[in-house]
Enzyme design. Structure first.
Site, PDB file in Angstrom:
ATOM      1  N   ASP A  36       0.851  -1.173   0.000  1.00  0.00           N
ATOM      2  CA  ASP A  36       0.000   0.000   0.000  1.00  0.00           C
ATOM      3  C   ASP A  36       0.899   1.240   0.000  1.00  0.00           C
ATOM      4  O   ASP A  36       2.097   1.145   0.304  1.00  0.00           O
ATOM      5  CB  ASP A  36      -0.888  -0.031   1.249  1.00  0.00           C
ATOM      6  CG  ASP A  36      -1.724   1.215   1.401  1.00  0.00           C
ATOM      7  OD1 ASP A  36      -2.437   1.569   0.453  1.00  0.00           O
ATOM      8  OD2 ASP A  36      -1.644   1.845   2.478  1.00  0.00           O
ATOM      9  N   LEU A  37       0.345   2.397  -0.323  1.00  0.00           N
ATOM     10  CA  LEU A  37       1.138   3.632  -0.375  1.00  0.00           C
ATOM     11  C   LEU A  37       0.747   4.612   0.733  1.00  0.00           C
ATOM     12  O   LEU A  37       1.507   4.812   1.678  1.00  0.00           O
ATOM     13  CB  LEU A  37       0.977   4.291  -1.753  1.00  0.00           C
ATOM     14  CG  LEU A  37       1.457   3.465  -2.954  1.00  0.00           C
ATOM     15  CD1 LEU A  37       1.165   4.203  -4.261  1.00  0.00           C
ATOM     16  CD2 LEU A  37       2.950   3.155  -2.844  1.00  0.00           C
ATOM     17  N   ASP A 206      -1.441  -0.443   5.935  1.00  0.00           N
ATOM     18  CA  ASP A 206      -1.835   0.087   7.241  1.00  0.00           C
ATOM     19  C   ASP A 206      -3.304  -0.115   7.556  1.00  0.00           C
ATOM     20  O   ASP A 206      -3.704   0.031   8.712  1.00  0.00           O
ATOM     21  CB  ASP A 206      -1.557   1.592   7.295  1.00  0.00           C
ATOM     22  CG  ASP A 206      -2.530   2.371   6.408  1.00  0.00           C
ATOM     23  OD1 ASP A 206      -3.441   3.018   6.949  1.00  0.00           O
ATOM     24  OD2 ASP A 206      -2.407   2.295   5.178  1.00  0.00           O
TER      25      ASP A 206
END
Length: 253
Positions: A36-37, A206
Site C-alpha cells: 500500500d502507499l 496500514d
C-alpha cells in the site's frame, strides 16, 4: 472486587470457544511483495491538507467567486465528499472525484467550469509532494533487493512522480483497474503482473480492512502496519503485525 456469579445456567459459565489460531508468517513462501502507499509509506492527511490549501490559493487568484463561496479547505473537502454519493461511477477514481468536485464548486459559484482542469492540475501536483516516513527508503531498498515489488493502492499517488518508482516492478491503482481494495481482483491482478500465485505474495499495508483482511481473503499473506496499536477488528488475525517499516524489515531479515 466483584465475585464470580454462581446463579447462572451452565451454558453461561462454560468456557468460551477457543480463539482462532494465529496464522504464522511463512517467509519461505514469499516470492513477491505488494505494498500500500498512503499511510504506509507516508502520512496522507498532511499531504491532502497542504494540497487543498494550494488549491484554495489558486482559486482565490483565478476563480475568486468560488474561493469566496467555498471559503476554506473544509468546504472544499466537504463538496468532494458529497461527490462520492453524487457520482458513484467514479468511486474508484479519486482524481476524477476531485476534478468533478472542483467543477461543481466552480459551477455553483458562477465561475467558468473549464477552470476545473488547471485547478485540479495544481492540486494534483501538490498531492504528489509527499513526505516519506524516515525509514521508507531503507525499507523499500531492502524489499526491492530481495523481491519483485508492486504498489497496490486505492489512491492516486504516482510512485514515479513521488520519486520511488525505481523500487517497484509494477504500480496498480483502483482507478485504472476499476476495482478497489479489499476486492480480491486487485490483489489477483498484482499476482498476475508479478507472475506469481496469490499465496506467494506478502501484502503490507496500514488499513486493517482494505489491506490486511482484503489480502488474506484474496489468498495472500498479510502484514498489518499498526503504529498506533489499534485493536485488530476481526476474528481471524493477520499473519503479522508491526509498528513500523523498520520492524517489517527486521521481520523479513
Amino acid at each position: 472486587m466483584s465475585l464470580p456469579r454462581t446463579d447462572l445456567p451452565p451454558s453461561a459459565t462454560s468456557t468460551p470457544p477457543a480463539a482462532l489460531p494465529v496464522p504464522q508468517l511463512d517467509v519461505s513462501r514469499i516470492r513477491a511483495i505488494t505494498l500500500d502507499l498512503d499511510d504506509t509509506l507516508w502520512p496522507i492527511w498532511p499531504t491532502i491538507a497542504r494540497a487543498e490549501k494550494v488549491l484554495l490559493q489558486w482559486l482565490q487568484q483565478h476563480a475568486p467567486a468560488t474561493a469566496a463561496l467555498f471559503g476554506d479547505t473544509a468546504a472544499l473537502r466537504a463538496i468532494r465528499d458529497q461527490m462520492v454519493g453524487l457520482r458513484p461511477d467514479l468511486q474508484h477514481d479519486l482524481s476524477a472525484l476531485r476534478r468533478e468536485s472542483i467543477r461543481t464548486a466552480l459551477t455553483q459559484a458562477g465561475d467558468d467550469p473549464a477552470l476545473a482542469e488547471p485547478a485540479f492540475d495544481r492540486f494534483f501536483a501538490e498531492r504528489q509532494r509527499v513526505q516519506l516516513f524516515d525509514d521508507a527508503h531503507d525499507t523499500l531498498a531492502f524489499l526491492a533487493s530481495r523481491y519483485p515489488v508492486a504498489a497496490v493502492s486505492n489512491g492516486n499517488a504516482d510512485v514515479h512522480v513521488v520519486g520511488i518508482g525505481h523500487y517497484f516492478r509494477h504500480s496498480l491503482s483502483a482507478a485504472v483497474l476499476g476495482v478497489a481494495k479489499p476486492d480480491a481482483r486487485i490483489f489477483h491482478a498484482a499476482a498476475q503482473a508479478l507472475q506469481v500465485q496469490p499465496h506467494e505474495i506478502l501484502h503490507v499495508g496500514d488499513d486493517a480492512t482494505l489491506d490486511a483482511r482484503g489480502a488474506m481473503e484474496a489468498g495472500l499473506q498479510a502484514v498489518w502496519i499498526n503504529p498506533a496499536e489499534h485493536a485488530w477488528p476481526y476474528e481471524a488475525p493477520p499473519h503479522a503485525t508491526v509498528g513500523s517499516l523498520t520492524a517489517l524489515r527486521q521481520l523479513l531479515s
